[in-house]
Design a protein around this motif. Structure first.
Motif, PDB file in Angstrom:
ATOM      1  N   ASP A  10      -2.915  32.770  32.069  1.00 21.93           N
ATOM      2  CA  ASP A  10      -3.186  31.770  31.686  1.00 21.93           C
ATOM      3  C   ASP A  10      -4.151  31.637  30.621  1.00 21.93           C
ATOM      4  O   ASP A  10      -6.127  32.205  31.568  1.00 21.93           O
ATOM      5  N   ASP A  11      -5.077  31.633  30.009  1.00 18.13           N
ATOM      6  CA  ASP A  11      -5.499  31.309  28.834  1.00 18.13           C
ATOM      7  C   ASP A  11      -6.978  30.413  29.197  1.00 18.13           C
ATOM      8  O   ASP A  11      -7.944  30.231  28.643  1.00 18.13           O
ATOM      9  N   ASP A  12      -6.195  29.200  29.833  1.00 11.80           N
ATOM     10  CA  ASP A  12      -6.954  28.054  29.783  1.00 11.80           C
ATOM     11  C   ASP A  12      -7.638  28.340  30.844  1.00 11.80           C
ATOM     12  O   ASP A  12      -7.643  28.216  32.441  1.00 11.80           O
ATOM     13  N   PRO A  13      -9.383  28.298  31.492  1.00 13.62           N
ATOM     14  CA  PRO A  13      -9.553  28.946  33.067  1.00 13.62           C
ATOM     15  C   PRO A  13      -9.817  27.787  33.499  1.00 13.62           C
ATOM     16  O   PRO A  13      -9.994  27.810  34.699  1.00 13.62           O
ATOM     17  N   ALA A  14     -10.062  26.646  32.872  1.00 11.84           N
ATOM     18  CA  ALA A  14     -10.119  25.391  33.957  1.00 11.84           C
ATOM     19  C   ALA A  14      -8.993  25.499  34.875  1.00 11.84           C
ATOM     20  O   ALA A  14      -8.652  24.917  35.962  1.00 11.84           O
ATOM     21  N   ARG A  16      -7.123  28.187  35.007  1.00 13.97           N
ATOM     22  CA  ARG A  16      -7.146  28.926  36.136  1.00 13.97           C
ATOM     23  C   ARG A  16      -7.986  28.907  37.463  1.00 13.97           C
ATOM     24  O   ARG A  16      -7.054  28.758  38.633  1.00 13.97           O
ATOM     25  N   ARG A  17      -9.381  27.608  37.203  1.00 13.00           N
ATOM     26  CA  ARG A  17     -10.027  27.969  38.486  1.00 13.00           C
ATOM     27  C   ARG A  17      -8.459  26.893  39.209  1.00 13.00           C
ATOM     28  O   ARG A  17      -8.915  27.129  40.887  1.00 13.00           O
ATOM     29  N   SER A  20      -6.431  28.795  41.220  1.00 12.98           N
ATOM     30  CA  SER A  20      -6.195  29.701  42.576  1.00 12.98           C
ATOM     31  C   SER A  20      -6.868  29.044  43.398  1.00 12.98           C
ATOM     32  O   SER A  20      -6.429  29.324  44.329  1.00 12.98           O
ATOM     33  N   LEU A  32      -6.323  36.171  39.312  1.00  9.45           N
ATOM     34  CA  LEU A  32      -6.309  35.631  37.614  1.00  9.45           C
ATOM     35  C   LEU A  32      -6.225  37.326  36.127  1.00  9.45           C
ATOM     36  O   LEU A  32      -6.984  37.677  36.960  1.00  9.45           O
ATOM     37  N   ALA A  34      -6.439  36.409  31.679  1.00 10.30           N
ATOM     38  CA  ALA A  34      -6.379  35.914  31.061  1.00 10.30           C
ATOM     39  C   ALA A  34      -5.446  36.060  29.637  1.00 10.30           C
ATOM     40  O   ALA A  34      -5.633  34.988  29.036  1.00 10.30           O
ATOM     41  N   THR A  35      -5.175  37.034  29.624  1.00 11.59           N
ATOM     42  CA  THR A  35      -4.337  37.218  28.750  1.00 11.59           C
ATOM     43  C   THR A  35      -3.133  38.344  29.103  1.00 11.59           C
ATOM     44  O   THR A  35      -3.193  38.760  30.120  1.00 11.59           O
ATOM     45  N   GLU A  38      -4.498  41.855  29.487  1.00  8.27           N
ATOM     46  CA  GLU A  38      -5.009  42.002  30.805  1.00  8.27           C
ATOM     47  C   GLU A  38      -3.939  41.436  32.135  1.00  8.27           C
ATOM     48  O   GLU A  38      -4.807  42.459  33.105  1.00  8.27           O
TER      49      GLU A  38
END
Length: 354
Positions: A10-14, A16-17, A20, A32, A34-35, A38
């Motif tokens: 997922d490109d949304d870091p929030a 992802r956290r 997790s 995790l 981001a793209t 990746e």
């Protein structure tokens, strides 16, 4: 029990956290990305049980990434995650090979649904693997069985080949002894024994030259048997055969062959005291009906039944073979010849269609 290894892309870091933290709290091991690119690199490194994949991402979007994942035949199941409430996105993901889909929200309410979807996808993947393994075991067992069956057929053909050769050798010895014997009765007895052994030898010859050792083509068998008997008498023009194509098991074929041999020998000995005359063998095998064997001559008929020198052994052999065959033997004798009918069940026979 080893933790479930989840790759969340997922490109949304929030988010992802959030994913997790929530999944690790439930015992997951979370990786995790981001793209899409990746995520594919991490997936190729191995050690991932299931993938949760976002739809909207810069560069390679979720559907493109999903296509790349599904190109691997050993790829883990993928749960598609999208913020879009449009059904077309979910349908496109399922068509592309996603195991399930979940619509996400900013507040994280979707995480419980995502966990249920992931566990369902893993359960489906496990069932699919177990089914594939079971099918592979069935295929392997079938292949082993077919291999053993083929090997058994080869061995049976080899056994029949050796038995057939031995019987042919015995019959040749009997014929040679008959030729050199000065006693007419001994000569006749040896010739009769030769015909009986030949009837059995021909069955084994049919079996070791056939791809199917379970059946004998009765018409071809009788044709070869009649030809051999005619050749042994140095003249085969007096002996004829007309037979419908039918296949039966080897044991019953032996019984039929011995009966035919005895009836031909009997006609040779007694039907024509002054010389040879015609002997006709017919085999009628209607589709799905009983089989009728007929051996007939135009000889002296009733008078031949009281021929001098007859031991009655041939009749005893015919009766024994008729019992083995489950046949009814009917004799029609008149001054114009003798006609012997042998009727037996065709229930276990196979009608051969040319």
């Amino acid at each position: 029990m080893a933790p479930i290894r989840l790759l969340y892309i997922d490109d949304d870091p929030a988010l992802r956290r959030l994913v997790s933290k929530e999944f690790e709290r439930h015992g997951y091991s979370v990786q995790l990305a981001a793209t899409g690119e990746e995520g594919l690199r991490r997936l190729r490194a191995g050690g991932i049980d299931v993938v949760a994949l976002d739809h909207y991402m810069p560069g390679q979007d979720g559907l493109q990434t999903l296509g790349s994942i599904r190109a691997d035949p050993d790829a883990p199941p993928v749960v598609y995650v999208t913020g879009s409430d449009e059904g077309r996105v979910a349908i496109a993901a399922l068509k592309a090979g996603a195991a399930d889909y979940v619509i996400k929200d900013v507040g994280g309410e979707f995480l419980a649904l995502l966990r249920v979807a992931i566990e369902g996808a893993l359960a489906q993947a496990k069932l699919r693997r177990e089914k594939e393994e079971a099918e592979a075991e069935v295929r392997a067992a079938r292949d082993r069985f077919e291999s053993l069956a083929a090997e058994r057929a080869v061995l049976l053909r080899e056994v029949n080949h050796r038995v057939g050769n031995s019987l042919q050798l015995v019959s040749s010895f009997l014929l040679m002894q008959s030729d050199v014997s000065p006693d007419a009765h001994v000569k006749g007895a040896l010739a009769s024994a030769y015909g009986r052994v030949l009837a059995i030898a021909q069955v084994h010859k049919r079996l070791y030259t056939s791809d199917d050792v379970r059946t004998v083509a009765l018409d071809n068998y009788l044709r070869a048997l009649v030809a051999d008997i005619g050749a042994s008498a140095a003249d085969d023009e007096w002996l004829s055969l007309a037979a419908d194509p039918v296949a039966i098991d080897p044991d019953r074929a032996v019984a039929v062959g011995v009966i035919v041999t005895e009836l031909i020998i009997n006609a040779m000995k007694h039907a024509y005291p002054s010389g040879k005359g015609p002997v006709r063998v017919t085999l009628h095998a209607p589709s799905g009906g009983d089989i009728r064997l007929c051996v007939e001559d135009d000889g002296i008929g009733n008078r031949s039944r009281s021929a001098e020198g007859s031991t009655g052994l041939g009749q005893l052999i015919i009766e024994a073979m008729a019992v083995k065959l489950g046949a009814v033997v009917t004799v029609h004798a008149s001054d114009g010849g003798t006609r012997v009918l042998v009727d037996f069940s065709g229930a276990e026979a196979t009608r051969v269609v040319d």
